[in-house]
Motif scaffolding. Structure first.
Motif, PDB file in Angstrom:
ATOM      1  N   VAL A  92      12.725  -9.642   9.331  1.00 30.71           N
ATOM      2  CA  VAL A  92      12.233  -9.018   8.099  1.00 30.71           C
ATOM      3  C   VAL A  92      11.665  -7.654   8.473  1.00 30.71           C
ATOM      4  O   VAL A  92      10.688  -7.568   9.222  1.00 30.71           O
ATOM      5  N   LEU A  93      12.308  -6.606   7.999  1.00 35.72           N
ATOM      6  CA  LEU A  93      11.817  -5.254   8.268  1.00 35.72           C
ATOM      7  C   LEU A  93      10.969  -4.831   7.084  1.00 35.72           C
ATOM      8  O   LEU A  93      11.473  -4.630   5.985  1.00 35.72           O
ATOM      9  N   THR A  94       9.684  -4.748   7.331  1.00 39.42           N
ATOM     10  CA  THR A  94       8.760  -4.432   6.237  1.00 39.42           C
ATOM     11  C   THR A  94       7.652  -3.526   6.753  1.00 39.42           C
ATOM     12  O   THR A  94       7.260  -3.625   7.909  1.00 39.42           O
ATOM     13  N   SER A  95       7.178  -2.649   5.882  1.00 35.93           N
ATOM     14  CA  SER A  95       6.039  -1.812   6.240  1.00 35.93           C
ATOM     15  C   SER A  95       4.726  -2.409   5.756  1.00 35.93           C
ATOM     16  O   SER A  95       3.686  -1.755   5.786  1.00 35.93           O
ATOM     17  N   SER A  96       4.778  -3.670   5.299  1.00 33.16           N
ATOM     18  CA  SER A  96       3.513  -4.335   4.950  1.00 33.16           C
ATOM     19  C   SER A  96       2.732  -4.572   6.226  1.00 33.16           C
ATOM     20  O   SER A  96       3.224  -5.177   7.169  1.00 33.16           O
ATOM     21  N   VAL A  97       1.497  -4.110   6.237  1.00 37.54           N
ATOM     22  CA  VAL A  97       0.696  -4.157   7.455  1.00 37.54           C
ATOM     23  C   VAL A  97      -0.071  -5.479   7.516  1.00 37.54           C
ATOM     24  O   VAL A  97      -0.619  -5.932   6.510  1.00 37.54           O
ATOM     25  N   GLU A  98      -0.076  -6.077   8.701  1.00 38.34           N
ATOM     26  CA  GLU A  98      -0.954  -7.238   8.914  1.00 38.34           C
ATOM     27  C   GLU A  98      -2.349  -6.685   9.174  1.00 38.34           C
ATOM     28  O   GLU A  98      -2.630  -6.190  10.264  1.00 38.34           O
ATOM     29  N   ILE A  99      -3.204  -6.727   8.154  1.00 38.66           N
ATOM     30  CA  ILE A  99      -4.544  -6.177   8.379  1.00 38.66           C
ATOM     31  C   ILE A  99      -5.526  -7.261   8.823  1.00 38.66           C
ATOM     32  O   ILE A  99      -6.724  -7.020   8.908  1.00 38.66           O
ATOM     33  N   GLY A 100      -4.968  -8.415   9.097  1.00 37.28           N
ATOM     34  CA  GLY A 100      -5.831  -9.505   9.567  1.00 37.28           C
ATOM     35  C   GLY A 100      -5.991 -10.581   8.513  1.00 37.28           C
ATOM     36  O   GLY A 100      -6.630 -11.603   8.745  1.00 37.28           O
ATOM     37  N   PHE A 147      10.082   1.884   2.923  1.00 32.97           N
ATOM     38  CA  PHE A 147       8.852   2.290   2.242  1.00 32.97           C
ATOM     39  C   PHE A 147       8.086   1.104   1.668  1.00 32.97           C
ATOM     40  O   PHE A 147       8.651   0.176   1.081  1.00 32.97           O
ATOM     41  N   ASP A 148       6.781   1.191   1.825  1.00 33.25           N
ATOM     42  CA  ASP A 148       5.885   0.281   1.111  1.00 33.25           C
ATOM     43  C   ASP A 148       4.669   1.111   0.737  1.00 33.25           C
ATOM     44  O   ASP A 148       4.209   1.940   1.511  1.00 33.25           O
ATOM     45  N   PHE A 149       4.137   0.883  -0.461  1.00 29.93           N
ATOM     46  CA  PHE A 149       3.012   1.679  -0.937  1.00 29.93           C
ATOM     47  C   PHE A 149       1.772   1.444  -0.080  1.00 29.93           C
ATOM     48  O   PHE A 149       0.908   2.303   0.035  1.00 29.93           O
ATOM     49  N   THR A 203      -0.663   0.302 -10.505  1.00 28.52           N
ATOM     50  CA  THR A 203       0.635   0.009 -11.119  1.00 28.52           C
ATOM     51  C   THR A 203       1.223   1.267 -11.745  1.00 28.52           C
ATOM     52  O   THR A 203       0.491   1.975 -12.439  1.00 28.52           O
ATOM     53  N   PRO A 204       2.492   1.591 -11.615  1.00 27.90           N
ATOM     54  CA  PRO A 204       3.444   0.870 -10.771  1.00 27.90           C
ATOM     55  C   PRO A 204       3.496   1.450  -9.363  1.00 27.90           C
ATOM     56  O   PRO A 204       3.315   2.644  -9.177  1.00 27.90           O
ATOM     57  N   THR A 205       3.735   0.597  -8.407  1.00 28.65           N
ATOM     58  CA  THR A 205       3.965   1.037  -7.034  1.00 28.65           C
ATOM     59  C   THR A 205       5.253   0.374  -6.530  1.00 28.65           C
ATOM     60  O   THR A 205       5.800  -0.487  -7.220  1.00 28.65           O
ATOM     61  N   VAL A 206       5.672   0.765  -5.341  1.00 28.64           N
ATOM     62  CA  VAL A 206       6.973   0.308  -4.837  1.00 28.64           C
ATOM     63  C   VAL A 206       6.826  -0.366  -3.476  1.00 28.64           C
ATOM     64  O   VAL A 206       6.035   0.075  -2.640  1.00 28.64           O
ATOM     65  N   SER A 207       7.586  -1.437  -3.285  1.00 31.29           N
ATOM     66  CA  SER A 207       7.732  -2.040  -1.962  1.00 31.29           C
ATOM     67  C   SER A 207       9.209  -2.278  -1.698  1.00 31.29           C
ATOM     68  O   SER A 207       9.925  -2.755  -2.582  1.00 31.29           O
ATOM     69  N   SER A 208       9.649  -1.947  -0.499  1.00 31.27           N
ATOM     70  CA  SER A 208      11.030  -2.213  -0.121  1.00 31.27           C
ATOM     71  C   SER A 208      11.074  -3.039   1.145  1.00 31.27           C
ATOM     72  O   SER A 208      10.132  -3.031   1.930  1.00 31.27           O
ATOM     73  N   CYS A 209      12.185  -3.729   1.318  1.00 32.11           N
ATOM     74  CA  CYS A 209      12.311  -4.628   2.451  1.00 32.11           C
ATOM     75  C   CYS A 209      13.775  -4.750   2.837  1.00 32.11           C
ATOM     76  O   CYS A 209      14.671  -4.672   1.978  1.00 32.11           O
ATOM     77  N   ILE A 210      14.015  -4.897   4.121  1.00 34.84           N
ATOM     78  CA  ILE A 210      15.364  -5.181   4.615  1.00 34.84           C
ATOM     79  C   ILE A 210      15.294  -6.477   5.414  1.00 34.84           C
ATOM     80  O   ILE A 210      14.358  -6.665   6.200  1.00 34.84           O
ATOM     81  N   VAL A 211      16.255  -7.367   5.187  1.00 33.26           N
ATOM     82  CA  VAL A 211      16.320  -8.558   6.032  1.00 33.26           C
ATOM     83  C   VAL A 211      17.660  -8.550   6.774  1.00 33.26           C
ATOM     84  O   VAL A 211      18.676  -8.094   6.242  1.00 33.26           O
TER      85      VAL A 211
END
Lengths: 293, 775
Positions: free
Chosen positions: B473-481, B515-517, B455-463
């Motif tokens: 949903v445009l996100t850099s969150s990774v599906e790690i399973g 960007f996503d942390f 903390t703190p970190t950043v997450s951004s998203c575009i829909v």
């Protein structure tokens, strides 16, 4: 990524051809049967400059035959999964060992000839064959010969085979009134190579043990016959006391080494508990749990 | 209809189980070359000579490169790792030469022809020996490396990073001096492999004209990897694009550029042809990254009635030869050795040490699989020796709602006590022990833990709400399973008002997705959940403004639910139909959201307090029932009850799967896993000998228990669940083993051999030390 390097490859169609190839390529010659061990060794560079001699085109090396007098013959290319359901009485020790060798997919490919011929001290099938007084059928340039399993191994990776010789099968004498079992311990309850294993075969006369054969796995330079343990059992009244006594002798008779899979001391502990359990199971009858400890 | 709290089937489930997902190893590009790597056979040696002439002459070879060709250093915290070793090698397995050829076999054959001559240097493997004066130095001049401000260099020493924290030295000393009882224990935790099913792999291509790199790889934080690689190469971050492939397991292991580094190095020398690097399992186990091995000494001052007065910890963490995230593991992770307890006096020293071993880094739980084990077995021993019920002892000292964390933060949403009580109840705590077979002993054990998030970190998203009514949903969150795409879909559907079937969550691509942390620190659900919420609110506002003008109605009366646009005035239209009326072809409504907890009122802290706060805290209790075979030392785990305070379950089935999976991982770590080293060489570098839990070794019964608590900043109440589960299992099992047979297990893993040795040692007891101080 490590890849298997290029290697030589031959597919002889007769034993004679195979023997000639073995003679021609000598120490580089490697017999390919199931390949479950060999290919891994090649990829990891434990085996280099290999010339593979695939013997699976040679007819007659596969399958189990039972003779009327109770003798059993097993071809060298018989896969381990076939042995898991070996219907022959007196061979429970080999059945039990087959069920705990490797994983299901390994058992579907691995052969009895490969498992024995590799001469690994941790071979799951060799100790059971020793307790069954089996003989290995060996073919070579000078003809055929039979080698008692108890004398087949010279050291780790060194079967007592001459240049050009290969194992074609195994002969098991009739086992009337005999009961046996095999147990091993691994690091997990799932498949593993043995940290220690015990094969026992009891020939009974009522409650008396007329003859006993015991062989130990992964606790010596070769699969290890245990004559002193057998002496304790021979002629004794079967039961917990003599089993416990035999187990102490077996632990003593083992000649284990320490490596990263287990210490020598712990292997002795395992031999002790496995011996009691294997003797008890052999005596009281087959059960479904083959893993102990 | 709300989709929050529903066990929606995984949106990528069918692709995954039918083999249609494209992993990094599946990447095939036109004219692609394949790599092989020559690795060091020495733990510490000067490179005398590298002869690549034989390799270059081999058929199919396009590039053979050495450290001289890529004089770059990489590392997100301390840039101390060369892409390929230059003047010396520092661990067995370090890349020395890389080859790119038409086929994998040609690359391998060429690599076999490389000649490297070494001059052996004295090596250090043991952390204490490495810190001793006069020890051989792994790095001669650490101060020459690029580094982040909080990682100070310690030239002339193998100390890589030092982290100290105290609530006040005097107070701590006084508490220990005056305490009725003081306890001390030292624990050892080995290096382990993440053992993800998918090995490390990457494909890189370098545009020979622009010098731009494109990388296909499975990494848990694409934007951070991009910065690390750009900084190492000394080029602008706009010249690197990372396209994230499907991932076959992360567990913290994909938190550094491992295969990426080698692919990028080669790609520069192949005239624009892509290069693929795939690790073998041997390379994964021996030459990538491990969990940080640690030696943890924990001291605690208590009153005889079980009130904790002070906790001191002195911890050594094994960095290995190069630095990934271990400084942060030793620092922030190390702080969790205090556990979820009110402790007025704290003193912590964490030292991260360079050794000639495979580098270490992040591992699921980020230090807590090490510290929770030490803390909780130590706590159990205190309870037992004070004659207190271990559960009551924990409840007495455990955090409750509104307590102050030692970082100065007031704790909000504390489900600890409930997790303790429910896990204990599930294993029949306090009830009579069941009868077990001859030669066996039965025991119950419990352990709890606390885990914060970076903390703190950043997450951004575009829909993007597009004309056919779909929401991208445009996100850099990774599906790690772990189900990230599914949960992000649920958030997007809920926040936007479209049906979940209309939502499409992108694969991360740093040139497209914001960007996503990273998918680390149990943070994705919380942070990206908030970013999606904000982006959807933004999109809805734009939609309603346009709708107001198109339909001639006031904007405030509009609503969008289940893909139906309605207005308080009675207007009701299907979303697609409404969109058709609202704009020309291709008209879209976009929304963007950026979330960071920085400045949140939940983070209020004491001035001058250097301990880390966290936007949420996770509380976990595991309780175990075990059976110990007294003859062989084998521990059979009969039952694990795993109670997790995760805020709110957005997708309960997903949460249960996460908990079950990590209990299996936790018990595997507890009972089996350890990289065995012989002078720096990994002996068990195959899955034959690096043992992970097989289905037959798993706990016979796992009861996941979801505990809910209130965090006002959490999206729909969700905190996280990814990491903590793997940490509480081992101490719960260790404590159950103690309850069964009276031995304390201070070294992981609890192999039968080790447990039996402890049982035997107890049978011939040394004199027990008791009184003011016992250890």
């Amino acid at each position: 990524m490590q890849r298997i390097r290029p290697f030589g490859y031959h597919e002889p169609s007769t034993l004679r051809e195979a023997a000639e190839l073995l003679l021609a390529y000598r120490e580089n010659a490697r017999i390919l049967a199931g390949g479950t061990d060999l290919l891994v060794l090649m990829r990891r560079l434990k085996v280099a400059n290999a010339v593979l001699i695939n013997i699976k085109r040679i007819p007659g090396l596969e399958g189990v035959t039972r003779h009327d007098d109770g003798r059993v013959e097993i071809g060298a290319l018989t896969t381990v999964n076939i042995l898991e359901s070996l219907p022959h009485p007196g061979c429970a020790v080999l059945r039990a060992a087959s069920r705990v060798l490797g994983t299901r997919s390994v058992r579907n490919r691995a052969t009895i000839g490969g498992n024995v011929g590799r001469a690994s001290p941790a071979s799951d099938l060799s100790s059971p064959l020793i307790t069954l007084n089996a003989e290995a059928c060996v073919y070579g340039p000078l003809g055929e010969r039979l080698v008692p399993m108890s004398r087949l191994f010279l050291g780790p990776g060194r079967p007592d085979l001459g240049v050009g010789e290969l194992i074609t099968g195994f002969r098991i004498p009739a086992q009337p009134e005999a009961r046996g079992w095999y147990l091993k311990a691994g690091r997990t309850c799932g498949s593993d190579c043995a940290q220690a294993g015990v094969a026992v075969q009891l020939h009974l006369d009522g409650y008396h043990i007329r003859e006993a054969r015991v062989s130990l796995t992964a606790v010596g330079p070769t699969p290890l016959p245990a004559p002193q343990t057998e002496a304790v059992l021979r002629g004794a009244l079967a039961g917990p006391e003599v089993f416990a006594q035999a187990a102490l002798v077996a632990a003593d008779e083992a000649r284990p080494l320490t490596d990263f899979r287990a210490s020598a001391d712990y292997r002795r502990v395992l031999i002790k508990t496995l011996t009691v359990a294997a003797l008890t199971t052999a005596y009281t009858g087959e059960c479904t749990c083959s893993h102990q400890a | 209809m709300s989709v929050i709290g529903k066990s929606i089937t995984r949106v990528d489930g069918v692709d995954r189980v039918t083999g249609r997902l494209q992993y990094a190893v599946d990447t095939v590009l036109p004219r692609m070359l394949h790599a092989a790597v020559v690795r060091s056979t020495k733990a510490h040696a000067r490179i005398q000579r590298v002869d690549v002439s034989g390799a270059r002459a081999m058929p199919g070879v396009h590039a053979v490169i050495t450290g001289q060709d890529v004089p770059c250093l990489i590392g997100g915290m301390i840039a101390d790792q060369p892409f390929l070793a230059t003047d010396k090698v520092r661990f067995v397995g370090e890349p020395v030469v890389a080859v790119a050829a038409e086929t994998e076999l040609q690359a391998q054959m060429a690599a076999d022809r490389v000649i490297v001559e070494y001059e052996d240097l004295p090596a250090v493997f043991d952390m204490e020996e490495a810190l001793a004066p006069g020890a051989p130095l792994v790095h001669e001049q650490p101060s020459s490396y690029r580094r982040i401000a909080k990682c100070q260099a310690h030239d002339g020493s193998n100390l890589c990073h030092l982290h100290e924290f105290t609530t006040g030295a005097e107070g701590v000393e006084r508490a220990f001096a005056q305490a009725e009882r003081v306890f001390e224990d030292t624990f050892a935790v080995p290096a382990v492999s993440h053992t993800a099913m998918e090995p490390f792999a990457a494909v890189a291509v370098c545009n020979p004209v622009s010098g731009e790199y494109t990388i296909w790889a499975a990494t848990d934080a694409p934007h951070r990897r991009l910065s690390e690689i750009a900084a190492a190469l000394g080029i602008g971050s706009e010249k690197i694009r990372i396209i994230v492939t499907a991932m076959g397991g992360g567990f913290g292991g994909r938190g550094a550029a491992i295969a990426e580094m080698l692919a990028v190095a080669l790609a520069k020398f192949t005239d624009g042809r892509p290069v693929k690097v795939v690790f073998s399992r041997e390379e994964v186990l021996a030459a990538s990254q491990t969990r940080v091995a640690a030696k943890l000494t924990v001291r605690t001052a208590v009153t005889t009635d079980g009130r904790i007065l002070a906790r001191a910890a002195d911890m050594l963490w094994d960095n290995g030869a190069y630095t990934s995230k271990s400084p942060e593991v030793a620092a922030r992770g190390g702080m969790t050795v205090v556990g979820p307890y009110r402790v007025p006096n704290i003193s912590i020293r964490s030292r991260l040490v360079y050794t000639n071993k495979q580098p270490s880094g992040a591992f699921r739980g980020f230090g807590t699989t090490q510290t929770s084990y030490a803390c909780e077995v130590h706590m159990e021993r205190i309870a037992v020796e004070l004659g207190l019920d271990p559960l009551e002892f924990r409840l007495k000292n455990g955090y409750v709602e509104g307590d102050s964390h030692f970082c100065g933060q007031r704790l909000t949403g504390v489900g600890l006590a409930e997790s303790l009580k429910r896990a204990a109840a599930s294993v029949g705590w306090g009830r009579q022990k069941p009868v077990v077979g001859p030669g066996k002993r039965y025991g119950r054990g419990i352990a709890c833990m606390i885990k914060g998030t970076n903390t703190p970190t950043v997450s951004s998203c575009i829909v993007r709400l597009v004309a056919d009514g779909r929401l991208h949903v445009l996100t850099s969150s990774v599906e790690i399973g772990a189900g990230q795409k599914t949960v992000m879909s649920q958030f997007a559907a809920e926040a936007s008002g479209v049906t979940i079937e209309s939502v499409r969550v992108s694969q991360p691509d740093t040139s497209v997705t914001p960007f996503d942390f990273g998918c680390t620190s149990s943070r994705s659900t919380f942070h990206m959940g908030n970013a999606i919420r904000l982006a959807c609110e933004d999109m809805r506002a734009r939609l309603f403004v346009t709708a107001a003008s198109v339909f001639g109605l006031p904007a405030e009366g509009f609503d969008l639910t289940d893909s139906v646009l309605s207005h308080a005035s009675g207007l009701t239209l299907g979303l697609r139909e409404a969109l058709k009326k609202m704009g020309a072809r291709g008209f879209e409504f976009m929304g963007q959201g950026t979330y960071t907890p920085a400045g949140s009122p939940l983070l209020k802290r004491d001035p001058g307090n250097t301990a880390d706060d966290s936007i949420f805290w996770l509380f976990v209790t595991h309780a175990a029932e075990v059976e110990v075979d007294m003859e062989t030392g084998r521990v059979r785990v009969l039952h694990i009850a795993a109670a997790h305070d995760l805020g709110r379950a957005i997708n309960p089935l997903n949460c249960i799967q996460q908990i079950e999976g990590s209990v299996v991982m936790g018990s595997s770590l507890a009972l089996l896993e350890e990289l065995k080293l012989d002078r720096g060489r990994v002996c068990n570098d195959s899955l034959l000998d690096y043992k992970i839990s097989s289905s037959e070794d798993m706990p016979e019964r796992i009861d996941p228990i979801i505990i809910e608590s209130d965090n006002p900043e959490a999206p729909w109440g969700a905190k996280g669940v990814g990491e903590p589960a793997a940490a509480a299992t081992a101490p719960a099992i260790a404590n159950a083993v103690h309850a069964a047979c009276g031995v304390w297990l201070r070294d992981m893993p609890f192999t039968p051999e080790r447990v039996l040795a402890a049982i035997m040692a107890q049978a011939t007891p040394e004199k027990t030390v008791d009184g003011h101080r016992s250890s």
